[in-house]
Design a protein around this motif. Structure first.
Motif, PDB file in Angstrom:
ATOM      1  N   VAL A 163       0.843  -1.203   0.000  1.00  7.26           N
ATOM      2  CA  VAL A 163       0.000   0.000   0.000  1.00  7.26           C
ATOM      3  C   VAL A 163       0.877   1.251   0.000  1.00  7.26           C
ATOM      4  CG1 VAL A 163      -1.658   1.328   1.371  1.00  7.26           C
ATOM      5  CG2 VAL A 163      -1.992  -1.113   1.061  1.00  7.26           C
TER       6      VAL A 163
ATOM      7  N   THR B 293       0.811   3.926  -3.005  1.00 10.40           N
ATOM      8  CA  THR B 293       0.185   5.221  -2.725  1.00 10.40           C
ATOM      9  C   THR B 293       1.204   6.333  -2.553  1.00 10.40           C
ATOM     10  OG1 THR B 293      -1.524   3.976  -1.578  1.00 10.40           O
ATOM     11  CG2 THR B 293      -1.523   6.347  -1.245  1.00 10.40           C
TER      12      THR B 293
ATOM     13  N   GLN C 272      -5.657   2.044   0.767  1.00 13.53           N
ATOM     14  CA  GLN C 272      -5.028   3.016  -0.138  1.00 13.53           C
ATOM     15  C   GLN C 272      -5.753   4.356  -0.063  1.00 13.53           C
ATOM     16  OE1 GLN C 272      -5.169   0.497  -3.694  1.00 13.53           O
ATOM     17  NE2 GLN C 272      -3.028   1.012  -3.996  1.00 13.53           N
TER      18      GLN C 272
ATOM     19  N   SER D 172      -4.092   5.621  -5.977  1.00 13.70           N
ATOM     20  CA  SER D 172      -2.666   5.316  -6.125  1.00 13.70           C
ATOM     21  C   SER D 172      -2.286   5.320  -7.592  1.00 13.70           C
ATOM     22  CB  SER D 172      -2.321   3.950  -5.507  1.00 13.70           C
ATOM     23  OG  SER D 172      -2.861   2.920  -6.290  1.00 13.70           O
TER      24      SER D 172
END
Lengths: 166, 278
Positions: A15, A19, B45, B121
């Motif tokens: 993640v 991100t 996310q 993302s």
């Protein structure tokens, strides 16, 4: 025990990589956290766990990228297996080992990724990929190699404390 | 069996498992599982993206940083909780401003139906130019739907899961966008380069094209609706011995700062061309 700890860590790293790190790039390169984690874990001598982690981590990367599921997993298992062959050699205690290992394994990892994309029919300029993606990513991986090796070593000591003879 | 051969066997088994998954995935059998796994990851996310964008926005605007740092120092001494609330509210204001611009844009295009989605993302692979958005088939997103912002065209949806989708940006070298130059009315097609530049190619030699001309989608090919702004021409190359003219495009969308996008949900693209992936 390592698997219970490893799965959430890998998910967290995936993640963060998708991100945060994908927005903080050097040219077009970014550090490969999961790859680094598994290489560092392989260097602690836990090769099987590192390879299993490479499979799981590779699948996570494939899920979060446009690559077909399984492609990165195969690449990462191959690279981590090759790294595990160097573990326990005469230069194990050398500080340069994580750096050298991350250098060649990172280049191999990106080289194989590039080969997969080419095999999938993607248009890629090799000199561009080398100059803007592979070398910057490898450089960033090298910067993080020692902290990753240190973190993996500490985690390994916590999970598998060395036996002391009294 | 020696340790090294046992390790090699273990690696081989793992590779075979991955290869099996690869085959199953190519057959489309793993989509439900992927959706299931991506749901919690997509949630994480989104959570991280909101906070990361807030921090990035703070660091990216030097004037604000000085003021806000001063405020933060005062607030730290008073109440750590208040500090967190201020940062949260500022991010909400920024998001509201972006949403307001998107709503204005949506109102100006009454024929299209829009679904707002946050960018959660970017593609993990540095070789691919795509982003993940926090909306999927549960929200009505389907493969092939165009994605825009109030500034112009972003790309189109190429992969859809229950709660998230992947959007291929128009800067991806494998994306195909047919365009029309607003003033000269000449048709062309985007030719994204590996270095991030976008060229407009296949412009007829007869067309009088000049820098500064606005580029819109033409709607030809059925991938995108017509008349969505794509960008502005910055330079034009015309050589007598070439079949077509070529121009360099400055996209109207800043792809590094994408946070919220609109998916056009009522556009029916022609059957999705797999060759434009992955």
């Amino acid at each position: 025990m390592a698997y219970i700890v490893g799965i959430p860590i890998l998910m967290l790293l995936a993640v963060i990589q998708a991100t945060v790190l994908s927005s903080l790039r050097l040219l077009d390169g970014a550090p490969d956290l999961i790859f680094l984690a598994m290489v560092a874990w392989a260097l602690t001598g836990n090769s099987r766990q590192a390879m299993a982690g490479a499979l799981f981590g590779g699948l996570l990367i494939d899920l979060l990228s446009g690559l077909p599921l399984g492609a990165t997993a195969i690449i990462m298992v191959i690279v981590v297996y090759l790294v595990s062959l160097t573990a326990g050699r005469f230069w194990e205690a050398n500080l340069l080992m994580p750096l050298t290992t991350v250098l060649w394994s990172s280049l191999l990892y990106h080289g194989l990724s590039l080969a997969v994309l080419l095999a999938l029919g993607r248009t890629l300029d090799l000199s561009f990929a080398l100059g803007r993606v592979i070398l910057p990513s490898t450089f960033l991986n090298l910067i993080l190699a020692l902290p990753a090796a240190q973190a993996a070593s500490s985690l390994a000591d916590t999970l598998y404390p060395p036996e002391v003879q009294i | 069996m020696s340790r090294s051969s046992s390790q090699a066997l273990f690696a081989l088994i793992l590779i075979m498992i991955a290869a099996g998954l690869l085959v199953l995935n190519m057959g489309g059998f793993l989509s439900p599982v992927e959706s299931l796994v991506l749901r919690p990851i997509g949630g994480a996310q989104s959570w991280l993206a909101v906070r990361f964008y807030a921090v990035r926005d703070l660091l990216a605007s030097p004037a604000d940083v000085a003021t806000l740092r001063g405020q933060v120092r005062e607030l730290q001494s008073e109440n750590a909780q208040l500090q967190q609330e201020i940062i949260g509210l500022q991010e909400q204001v920024a998001q509201a401003q972006v949403l307001s611009a998107l709503v204005q844009y949506a109102r100006s295009q009454p024929d299209s139906h829009y679904l707002a989605a946050s960018v959660i993302s970017r593609d993990v692979s540095p070789f691919l130019r795509s982003v993940w958005i926090g909306a999927g088939s549960d929200d009505g997103v389907a493969k092939g739907m165009p994605v825009v912002t109030d500034r112009g065209l972003v790309g189109r949806v190429v992969e859809v899961f229950a709660s998230v989708s992947r959007v291929q940006l128009i800067t991806d070298p494998s994306s195909v966008v047919n365009v029309r130059l607003q003033t000269s009315r000449a048709d062309g097609s985007l030719q994204p380069q590996l270095n991030g530049e976008i060229w407009v190619g296949t412009i007829s030699q007869d067309a009088e094209v000049s820098p500064g001309e606005i580029v819109l989608t033409s709607g030809l090919g059925g991938n995108y609706p017509p008349d969505i702004p794509v960008g502005t021409l910055t330079s034009v190359r015309r050589r007598d011995y070439e079949l077509f003219q070529q121009a360099v495009l400055q996209p109207s969308v800043d792809f590094r700062q994408l946070e919220l996008v609109l998916v056009i949900t009522n556009f029916q693209p022609l059957p999705f061309n797999q060759s434009s992936g992955p």
